[in-house]
Design a protein around this motif. Structure first.
Motif, mmCIF file in Angstrom:
data_model
loop_
_atom_site.group_PDB
_atom_site.id
_atom_site.type_symbol
_atom_site.label_atom_id
_atom_site.label_comp_id
_atom_site.label_asym_id
_atom_site.label_seq_id
_atom_site.Cartn_x
_atom_site.Cartn_y
_atom_site.Cartn_z
ATOM 1 N N HIS A 183 -0.160 18.354 3.049
ATOM 2 C CA HIS A 183 0.612 17.193 2.608
ATOM 3 C C HIS A 183 1.515 16.652 3.689
ATOM 4 C CE1 HIS A 183 -0.895 18.258 -1.343
ATOM 5 N NE2 HIS A 183 -0.554 17.055 -1.710
ATOM 6 N N ASN A 229 4.120 5.892 -5.320
ATOM 7 C CA ASN A 229 4.236 6.032 -6.772
ATOM 8 C C ASN A 229 3.089 6.826 -7.376
ATOM 9 O OD1 ASN A 229 6.643 4.682 -6.983
ATOM 10 N ND2 ASN A 229 5.651 2.684 -7.117
ATOM 11 N N SER A 230 2.160 7.268 -6.529
ATOM 12 C CA SER A 230 1.050 8.058 -7.052
ATOM 13 C C SER A 230 1.439 9.527 -7.052
ATOM 14 C CB SER A 230 -0.192 7.843 -6.184
ATOM 15 O OG SER A 230 -0.051 8.561 -4.987
ATOM 16 N N THR A 231 0.515 10.347 -7.482
ATOM 17 C CA THR A 231 0.785 11.783 -7.549
ATOM 18 C C THR A 231 1.064 12.360 -6.157
ATOM 19 O OG1 THR A 231 -0.104 13.897 -8.220
ATOM 20 C CG2 THR A 231 -1.716 12.247 -7.599
ATOM 21 N N TYR A 232 0.486 11.752 -5.125
ATOM 22 C CA TYR A 232 0.771 12.220 -3.763
ATOM 23 C C TYR A 232 2.207 11.908 -3.355
ATOM 24 C CZ TYR A 232 -3.991 13.596 -2.969
ATOM 25 O OH TYR A 232 -5.183 14.256 -3.061
ATOM 26 N N LEU A 256 0.835 -1.206 0.000
ATOM 27 C CA LEU A 256 0.000 0.000 0.000
ATOM 28 C C LEU A 256 0.866 1.251 0.000
ATOM 29 C CD1 LEU A 256 -2.914 -0.857 2.462
ATOM 30 C CD2 LEU A 256 -3.025 -0.519 0.002
ATOM 31 N N VAL A 259 3.923 1.526 -1.078
ATOM 32 C CA VAL A 259 4.614 1.680 -2.362
ATOM 33 C C VAL A 259 3.660 2.270 -3.403
ATOM 34 C CG1 VAL A 259 5.646 0.413 -4.278
ATOM 35 C CG2 VAL A 259 6.309 -0.113 -1.945
ATOM 36 N N LEU A 260 2.422 1.757 -3.402
ATOM 37 C CA LEU A 260 1.430 2.289 -4.348
ATOM 38 C C LEU A 260 1.229 3.777 -4.113
ATOM 39 C CD1 LEU A 260 -1.366 -0.429 -4.480
ATOM 40 C CD2 LEU A 260 0.015 0.409 -6.373
ATOM 41 N N MET A 261 1.144 4.147 -2.827
ATOM 42 C CA MET A 261 0.920 5.551 -2.496
ATOM 43 C C MET A 261 2.117 6.399 -2.944
ATOM 44 S SD MET A 261 1.181 8.240 -0.360
ATOM 45 C CE MET A 261 2.228 7.551 0.899
ATOM 46 N N ARG A 273 4.703 11.650 -5.301
ATOM 47 C CA ARG A 273 5.569 12.599 -6.006
ATOM 48 C C ARG A 273 5.613 13.932 -5.286
ATOM 49 N NH1 ARG A 273 3.222 10.521 -10.784
ATOM 50 N NH2 ARG A 273 1.749 12.248 -10.841
ATOM 51 N N SER A 274 4.445 14.375 -4.800
ATOM 52 C CA SER A 274 4.449 15.685 -4.144
ATOM 53 C C SER A 274 5.196 15.607 -2.807
ATOM 54 C CB SER A 274 3.028 16.200 -3.946
ATOM 55 O OG SER A 274 2.276 15.285 -3.215
ATOM 56 N N PHE A 275 5.179 14.430 -2.160
ATOM 57 C CA PHE A 275 5.983 14.284 -0.927
ATOM 58 C C PHE A 275 7.465 14.465 -1.249
ATOM 59 C CE2 PHE A 275 2.702 11.237 1.171
ATOM 60 C CZ PHE A 275 1.901 12.323 1.435
ATOM 61 N N LYS A 276 7.883 13.832 -2.355
ATOM 62 C CA LYS A 276 9.294 13.948 -2.732
ATOM 63 C C LYS A 276 9.627 15.391 -3.084
ATOM 64 C CE LYS A 276 9.136 9.389 -4.624
ATOM 65 N NZ LYS A 276 8.989 8.682 -5.888
ATOM 66 N N ALA A 277 8.677 16.079 -3.688
ATOM 67 C CA ALA A 277 8.902 17.488 -4.021
ATOM 68 C C ALA A 277 9.119 18.304 -2.753
ATOM 69 C CB ALA A 277 7.711 18.039 -4.803
#
Lengths: 280, 371
Positions: free
Chosen positions: B221, B194-197, B188, B190-192, B199-203
């Motif tokens: 976020h 790799n989602s748009t969310y 779960l 990993v799925l999260m 990505r925004s965490f990594k941003a």
């Protein structure tokens, strides 16, 4: 009369006893490229930060498409310290965080490049699509938003193609040459679908040739995306070449505004930039 | 293209791990060390990934993991201790009336444990997430200590059994239960991620100011990442309680947080497969491979010096230092395990073997991950 996209009214930004932006009023009309220039430390970036919500102006109001998006008056300790004008003219207090302002349709770049360094060019642009999402954390986790996700990716590819970044799309952002990083930052700002693009010294650190390319790039972007551009810049060639109108500030105060030729011959501006000899 | 190979390689990785676990389940004796290590490794892997989600992917340096594990463990224990065993557990103070005839099935209790942790994270996050960097770390550390002390406090005696702790906590009958829960939770996350969310965490991790200027609501976020991480940490705590059959306030001290942080750092901040790998490796090293160092050993008639109880931890620490010195970014850096990475690793370490291949294949294809 042209419709104005951005209007700043009597904005004063005071930090402690220092007035960084003093009673600044200006307008940016639809489709224009407007520059804000001034000597170092004149308060240009502070003005930008006040517009984009990074700072809250001490006094004054900012309108986007005639809608008041920011408004403030001196409060608390500032009541006593306030040195600016127009105190009490803006009783309303409206605050917006930068993300909300971006969502309204105003995107910016930064003076010192701020890319998501560890991510690829593609991901950098894709992240800017996040704010137009309709999915929530659950639908995103379980891939129920796959249509939206696909659309986001397609739009990103399209944007990279238009801006000639497609060939570097899988490279890590920080490994790009400097000029490309600048382009990428503009591409990322464009991915938020803005109407107004704010560029903070886009040509900083560029050589003359790169600056010429950037001038063409900004014009092209403005025309292709039907944008309004408001920029801060020090390269006078670029500013004079590209701007429809120019505002000049010094010590936070607006000292001149008008068309490039008018500004070039304005004695106030020459004084601010070059100083005046004492013995004359 | 790259995306499909990535998906395939992570699927293969998961399958290999699963196959290893099944083999051990089928062919080893129930009391074997391998089983213990695998089960504990699975629990620690889950908690390490949840911590990585916050520290490695969102850039929020939290040290509150033990606090959420405590919450999850206690919530799970309180809800699942069988009704007829309750009097025995709370033999000193007696059990609270509302708990007396109350026991939930394991899956429900697990989710409930997660929700308790998530709720607390939400409430704690409102003030704490305003802090940045070190201050955030200290505040979360403080929170973990508060939770631990509250759980052992006397007013809660009839619920948490005070400093005595809770025992007779039921677990899965099957050996595979813990693995299945841990695998679902990690999948779960990993799925999260790799989602748009994700990505925004990594941003947010890479550049907070730029992320906010790109329209990412920071407060929302960060709160989201904190709550999700705590949800899974709490489930991890519950699995731990299940595995140990007992929980007390001293089970999850600050040292546990550091231990998990260590797993995350060794695995690589920002790599899920790194965290999972390093969880198993660290647990195996600490609990199993280095055990012989704790006993006096003889070679022939010669007694090897220095070997005594506790010496294992000395060696363990030395190994850690070496890992940190030579793999500064952890085993995996912020890459995930992939075929390209494995190929690159072998190409680097066994140059003579791959030398001929190298010339015929395209020379630009260097491996992504370092080994």
């Amino acid at each position: 009369m042209a419709e104005h996209v951005l209007k700043i009214q009597d904005v004063t930004m005071q930090f402690g006893g220092v007035v960084a932006v003093d009673n600044l009023s200006l307008e940016v009309n639809r489709g224009e490229i407007v520059s804000l220039i001034g000597p170092n430390g004149a308060g240009k970036t502070t003005a930008f930060n006040a517009i984009t919500g990074v700072y809250e102006p001490t006094n004054g109001a900012i309108f986007f498409h005639d809608k008041m998006i920011v408004s403030n008056h001196p409060q608390g300790k500032m009541k006593k310290l306030y040195k600016g004008e127009n105190n009490g003219k803006y009783p309303k207090v409206i605050r917006k965080t930068p993300d909300k302002i971006t969502r309204l349709g105003m995107a910016r770049t930064f003076q010192n490049i701020r890319l998501f360094k560890s991510m690829t060019v593609f991901d950098n642009v894709l992240i800017a699509k996040h704010l137009r999402r309709t999915s929530n954390i659950f639908t995103a986790t379980f891939r129920l938003n796959y249509k939206e996700e696909k659309k986001m990716r397609e739009e990103t590819m399209e944007l990279l193609r238009i801006l000639d970044l497609l060939d570097v799309k899988d490279e890590i952002a920080s490994s790009l040459p400097y000029g490309k990083q600048r382009h990428l930052e503009i591409a990322r700002a464009l991915a938020t679908n803005p109407e107004l693009l704010l560029l903070d010294e886009p040509a900083a650190g560029m050589n003359p040739q790169e600056t010429d390319e950037l001038t063409a790039f900004i014009r092209r972007v403005r025309d292709e995306f039907h944008l309004t551009v408001f920029l801060i810049e020090h390269h006078m060639n670029l500013v004079m070449d590209i701007s429809d109108r120019i505002y000049v500030i010094d010590f936070g105060k607006l000292i001149a505004s008008g068309k490039p030729q008018e500004i070039q011959n304005n004695p106030e501006v020459i004084k601010a930039y070059l100083g005046v000899a004492d013995d004359e | 293209m790259t995306k499909t190979t990535k998906t395939i390689s992570s699927c293969v990785f998961a399958l290999v791990v699963a196959a290893a676990i099944v083999c051990v389940g089928q062919f080893s004796s129930p009391s074997s060390m391998l089983r213990t290590v695998l089960q504990m490794g699975a629990v620690y892997a889950l908690i390490a990934v949840s911590m990585n989600l916050l520290n490695g992917f969102t850039g929020l340096f939290s040290l509150g993991q033990a606090g959420f594990m405590t919450l999850g463990a206690y919530a799970y224990a309180i809800f699942t201790i069988p009704v007829d065993a309750r009097d025995g557990v709370y033999y000193l103070t007696g059990v609270a009336d509302w708990l007396k005839n109350f026991s939930l099935p394991i899956p429900v209790a697990l989710i409930l444990a997660g929700l308790v942790g998530a709720l607390c994270a939400y409430l704690v996050g409102i003030p704490v997430l305003r802090l940045k960097g070190d201050y955030f770390a200290i505040a979360t550390l403080g929170f973990a200590e508060i939770v631990r002390i509250v759980m052992a406090s006397t007013p809660l005696n009839r619920v948490t059994n005070g400093s005595m702790g809770l025992t007779k906590i039921p677990g899965f009958k099957s050996y595979y239960g813990i693995f299945i829960v841990a695998a679902i939770c990690i999948a779960l996350m990993v799925l999260m991620l790799n989602s748009t969310y994700g990505r925004s965490f990594k941003a947010i991790r890479d550049d907070e100011i730029a992320a906010e200027a790109m329209g990412i609501n920071l407060a929302h976020h960060k709160q989201l990442a904190f709550v999700i991480s705590s949800f899974f940490a709490s489930i991890g705590g519950a699995l731990m309680a299940m595995y140990l059959n007992a929980v007390s306030a001293t089970t999850f001290t600050v040292a546990v947080t550091y231990y998990i942080l260590l797993i995350v750092v060794i695995g690589g901040m920002g790599s899920v497969t790194g965290s999972v790998l390093s969880a198993f490796l660290v647990i195996a090293a600490k609990e199993w491979w280095l055990r012989p160092l704790d006993q006096e050993q003889f070679i022939g008639g010669f007694k090897i010096p220095l070997l005594r109880s506790g010496f294992r931890m000395v060696i363990f620490s030395v190994i850690l230092m070496l890992v940190v010195l030579f793999f500064r970014r952890g085993i995996m850096g912020d890459h995930e395990l992939s075929w390209d990475g494995i190929y690159g690793f072998f190409k680097k370490t066994l140059p003579s073997l791959f030398h001929r291949k190298n010339k015929t294949q395209d020379p630009e294809k260097e491996g992504g991950a370092n080994g």
